[in-house]
Scaffold this motif. Structure first.
Motif, PDB file in Angstrom:
ATOM      1  N   GLU A 213       1.855   0.089   4.900  1.00  0.00           N
ATOM      2  CA  GLU A 213       1.219   0.386   6.193  1.00  0.00           C
ATOM      3  C   GLU A 213      -0.310   0.412   6.058  1.00  0.00           C
ATOM      4  OE1 GLU A 213      -0.906   2.963   8.772  1.00  0.00           O
ATOM      5  OE2 GLU A 213       0.010   3.909   7.019  1.00  0.00           O
ATOM      6  N   ILE A 214      -0.790   1.027   4.975  1.00  0.00           N
ATOM      7  CA  ILE A 214      -2.244   1.084   4.756  1.00  0.00           C
ATOM      8  C   ILE A 214      -2.797  -0.315   4.508  1.00  0.00           C
ATOM      9  CG2 ILE A 214      -4.068   1.911   3.198  1.00  0.00           C
ATOM     10  CD1 ILE A 214      -2.342   4.407   2.706  1.00  0.00           C
ATOM     11  N   LEU A 215      -2.126  -1.080   3.639  1.00  0.00           N
ATOM     12  CA  LEU A 215      -2.635  -2.397   3.267  1.00  0.00           C
ATOM     13  C   LEU A 215      -2.667  -3.352   4.461  1.00  0.00           C
ATOM     14  CD1 LEU A 215      -0.895  -2.851  -0.208  1.00  0.00           C
ATOM     15  CD2 LEU A 215      -3.292  -2.279   0.245  1.00  0.00           C
ATOM     16  N   VAL A 216      -1.670  -3.298   5.309  1.00  0.00           N
ATOM     17  CA  VAL A 216      -1.663  -4.162   6.497  1.00  0.00           C
ATOM     18  C   VAL A 216      -2.830  -3.822   7.406  1.00  0.00           C
ATOM     19  CG1 VAL A 216      -0.411  -4.710   8.623  1.00  0.00           C
ATOM     20  CG2 VAL A 216       0.810  -4.663   6.448  1.00  0.00           C
ATOM     21  N   ARG A 217      -3.106  -2.534   7.591  1.00  0.00           N
ATOM     22  CA  ARG A 217      -4.248  -2.141   8.408  1.00  0.00           C
ATOM     23  C   ARG A 217      -5.565  -2.612   7.812  1.00  0.00           C
ATOM     24  NH1 ARG A 217      -5.470   2.695   8.320  1.00  0.00           N
ATOM     25  NH2 ARG A 217      -3.693   3.791   7.408  1.00  0.00           N
ATOM     26  N   LYS A 218      -5.692  -2.487   6.476  1.00  0.00           N
ATOM     27  CA  LYS A 218      -6.933  -2.911   5.821  1.00  0.00           C
ATOM     28  C   LYS A 218      -7.128  -4.427   5.947  1.00  0.00           C
ATOM     29  CE  LYS A 218      -9.228  -0.324   4.503  1.00  0.00           C
ATOM     30  NZ  LYS A 218     -10.117   0.613   5.199  1.00  0.00           N
ATOM     31  N   ILE A 219      -6.033  -5.188   5.832  1.00  0.00           N
ATOM     32  CA  ILE A 219      -6.125  -6.647   5.995  1.00  0.00           C
ATOM     33  C   ILE A 219      -6.616  -6.986   7.404  1.00  0.00           C
ATOM     34  CG2 ILE A 219      -4.747  -8.765   6.172  1.00  0.00           C
ATOM     35  CD1 ILE A 219      -3.009  -7.620   3.879  1.00  0.00           C
ATOM     36  N   LYS A 220      -6.088  -6.288   8.411  1.00  0.00           N
ATOM     37  CA  LYS A 220      -6.501  -6.536   9.789  1.00  0.00           C
ATOM     38  C   LYS A 220      -7.965  -6.185  10.025  1.00  0.00           C
ATOM     39  CE  LYS A 220      -1.903  -6.022  11.842  1.00  0.00           C
ATOM     40  NZ  LYS A 220      -1.025  -5.185  12.710  1.00  0.00           N
ATOM     41  N   SER A 221      -8.492  -5.278   9.191  1.00  0.00           N
ATOM     42  CA  SER A 221      -9.905  -4.905   9.345  1.00  0.00           C
ATOM     43  C   SER A 221     -10.823  -5.800   8.516  1.00  0.00           C
ATOM     44  CB  SER A 221     -10.104  -3.437   8.951  1.00  0.00           C
ATOM     45  OG  SER A 221      -9.937  -3.266   7.558  1.00  0.00           O
ATOM     46  N   GLY A 222     -10.253  -6.793   7.825  1.00  0.00           N
ATOM     47  CA  GLY A 222     -11.073  -7.753   7.088  1.00  0.00           C
ATOM     48  C   GLY A 222     -11.117  -7.561   5.589  1.00  0.00           C
TER      49      GLY A 222
END
Length: 533
Positions: A213-222
């Motif tokens: 969940e954290i990694l997907v959010r970080k990917i979406k933030s660039g």
């Protein structure tokens, strides 16, 4: 609510034990299990074809056995002239004598030194690209040698093997995996540029759910996320299309050594056992833990699971970055990476915590630097030597080094699990106690459950990482660790190990001698195959 608010909200609402916050579970993948079975059957088929040949060719059986005798002589000559350890040679000779047909096949696949030379040469050539970024600071080295003259030789050895010495580091030690996972989640939330992750075992469950969940959010933030894992370590504990799903979510993914790739040579037996997380080049984690709920005691498999880990902040994180990309490039063939893009983005305060990031693998056989580093730590111990390892399957020269230290007045203690994850390996571990106990080495079994931590410390330095005290770690797996020279950090680790020993059972030589007769027989037979376990 923005991303920062999400992060602060979750951690403010979950200040306690991870077991109270994440729902642990163990999931097994049928497709992964079937894939493993298929590869296993292909390997067994290779054995079966040659084993049944004498029955098919009954009229030429005598010629078959003449050829077999010739092969036996060649095998023994090869082993006698091999530059590997005597115990390794004796083990293979015993296997060949006890199993005159399948033993030869096993040697050709697993033991023959040139059976995988081309693969290993290719791997070493790729890894040399990474070593070109490992810059050695002569000023740091000379400063360290003046301050720590007793550590000059071991540090210089590591430098000559390609592992630079770094200063200006901060190290936080975590005695249990559940302690470090909370910090990992917190640090991942702060990532701004890139995240590098490399693990042996990846298992879907509570830990993976939060990490994902954290990694997907970080990917979406660039944020760039590179995710590397071992095929064998993940295939049974992840869904069929695990890699494809991650790639669809924006992960850059590579898989180490797919198990079906080298069934003809059993190179599939060589795994990447490394555990590395790097965040923006400034923060790094390593230790014995994997991405699975049992490591954080979210589920119980073998009693209380004790692992350990470190968080590294400082110049030495660059060593973890290099180690990660070496394996990343090995998995990517000839696609080289510009490591400079992943250099630290922070300035680190001056510190006298010195570190060297070490790594190793079967491509180095038989000259494995990590095994030599362990031996030197044993040789240089003057006051105490404490070791934690889930598996104790060591060769004669390592035993003699431990005994020489104990007889020289060093307080030598080894901590192993009471509850094993692999009963047959536990039998061999116990078999190895005898000679050590008889000669003054103290051995403890961690009675609360399974001890998975991999640590060696003496009064001057220590290594925390992924390295077990067994043949597999020293010769068959790619491993990593951090050598640390700082009295304060070593004292922290020592206090944890002493605390673990206080709740463990100390094995006596008399107790070991009185084990059941049938257990002794099983151990003697299994010990013949110790180099394969």
């Amino acid at each position: 609510m923005n991303e920062r608010d999400n992060r602060e909200s979750w951690f403010s609402e979950h200040p306690g034990n991870l077991k109270d916050e994440l729902k642990g579970r163990i999931e097994n993948s049928l497709s992964g299990f079937l894939r493993g079975c298929l590869v296993g059957l292909l390997v067994l088929l290779q054995f079966a074809i040659i084993i049944i040949l004498p029955f098919i060719l009954q009229n030429v059986t005598i010629y078959f056995y003449i050829v077999l005798e010739i092969f036996s002589i060649i095998l023994v000559l090869n082993l006698v002239n091999d530059n590997r350890s005597p115990s390794y040679k004796i083990a293979w000779i015993c296997i060949a004598l006890a199993l005159p047909i399948s033993g030869h096949i096993m040697y050709l696949l697993w033991g023959k030194p040139d059976s995988k030379k081309k693969i290993e040469r290719d791997i070493l050539r790729i890894m040399r690209h990474g070593f070109s970024y490992a810059i050695h600071d002569k000023q740091t080295e000379e400063e360290f040698y003046l301050e720590n003259p007793s550590q000059r030789r071991i540090s210089r050895y590591m430098s000559n093997e390609g592992f630079p010495l770094y200063k200006n580091n901060q190290i936080d030690y975590y005695p249990m995996a559940e302690d470090v996972f909370r910090v990992i989640f917190e640090e991942l939330e702060k990532a701004e540029h890139f995240i590098l992750i490399d693990f042996f075992i990846v298992a879907e469950g509570g830990i993976w759910d939060k990490l994902y969940e954290i990694l997907v959010r970080k990917i979406k933030s660039g944020v760039e996320v590179k995710f590397l894992y071992d095929d064998f370590g993940a295939m049974i504990r992840t869904e069929k299309h695990f890699k494809r799903k991650l790639e669809q979510d924006g992960f850059q993914v590579r898989v180490f050594n797919p198990i079906h790739k080298y069934t003809d040579k059993l190179y599939m037996n060589y795994r990447s056992h490394q555990k590395i997380i790097v965040i923006d080049g400034n923060i790094g984690f390593t230790g014995g833990f994997n991405i699975a709920d049992e490591y954080a005691n979210l589920v119980e498999r073998f009693g209380i699971w004790k692992d350990n880990a470190i968080r590294l902040k400082g110049e030495a994180v660059w060593g973890l970055t290099i180690t990660f990309f070496q394996m990343w490039e090995v998995c990517g063939g000839y696609t080289m990476v510009d490591y400079n893009k992943y250099r630290p983005t922070a300035q680190f305060p001056e510190s006298k915590v010195y570190c060297q990031v070490i790594s190793d693998g079967p491509a180095n056989n038989p000259n494995n630097p990590i095994e030599n580093i362990y031996k030197q730590m044993i040789y240089y111990a003057a006051e105490f030597l404490y070791i934690t390892t889930p598996y104790l399957i060591i060769e004669d020269d390592m035993k003699e080094a431990l005994i020489a230290a104990a007889k020289g007045g060093v307080d030598v203690r080894i901590l192993t699990p009471y509850i094993p994850d692999k009963p047959h390996v536990k039998l061999i571990t116990n078999y190895n106690y005898g000679y050590l106990l008889k000669n003054g080495v103290r051995i403890y079994e961690y009675t609360p459950g399974f001890l998975h931590a991999k640590t060696i410390i003496n009064e001057n330095s220590g290594v925390v990482g992924t390295i077990n005290m067994d043949y597999r770690s020293f010769y068959l797996h790619y491993e990593n660790g951090v050598w640390i020279c700082n009295n304060e950090v070593i004292q922290t680790v020592k206090e944890d190990l002493v605390s673990a020993m206080e709740e463990s059972h100390e094995i006596t030589y008399e107790e070991w001698r009185s084990r059941p007769f049938f257990m002794k027989v099983k151990q003697a037979v299994l010990n013949m195959f110790s180099t394969l376990m």
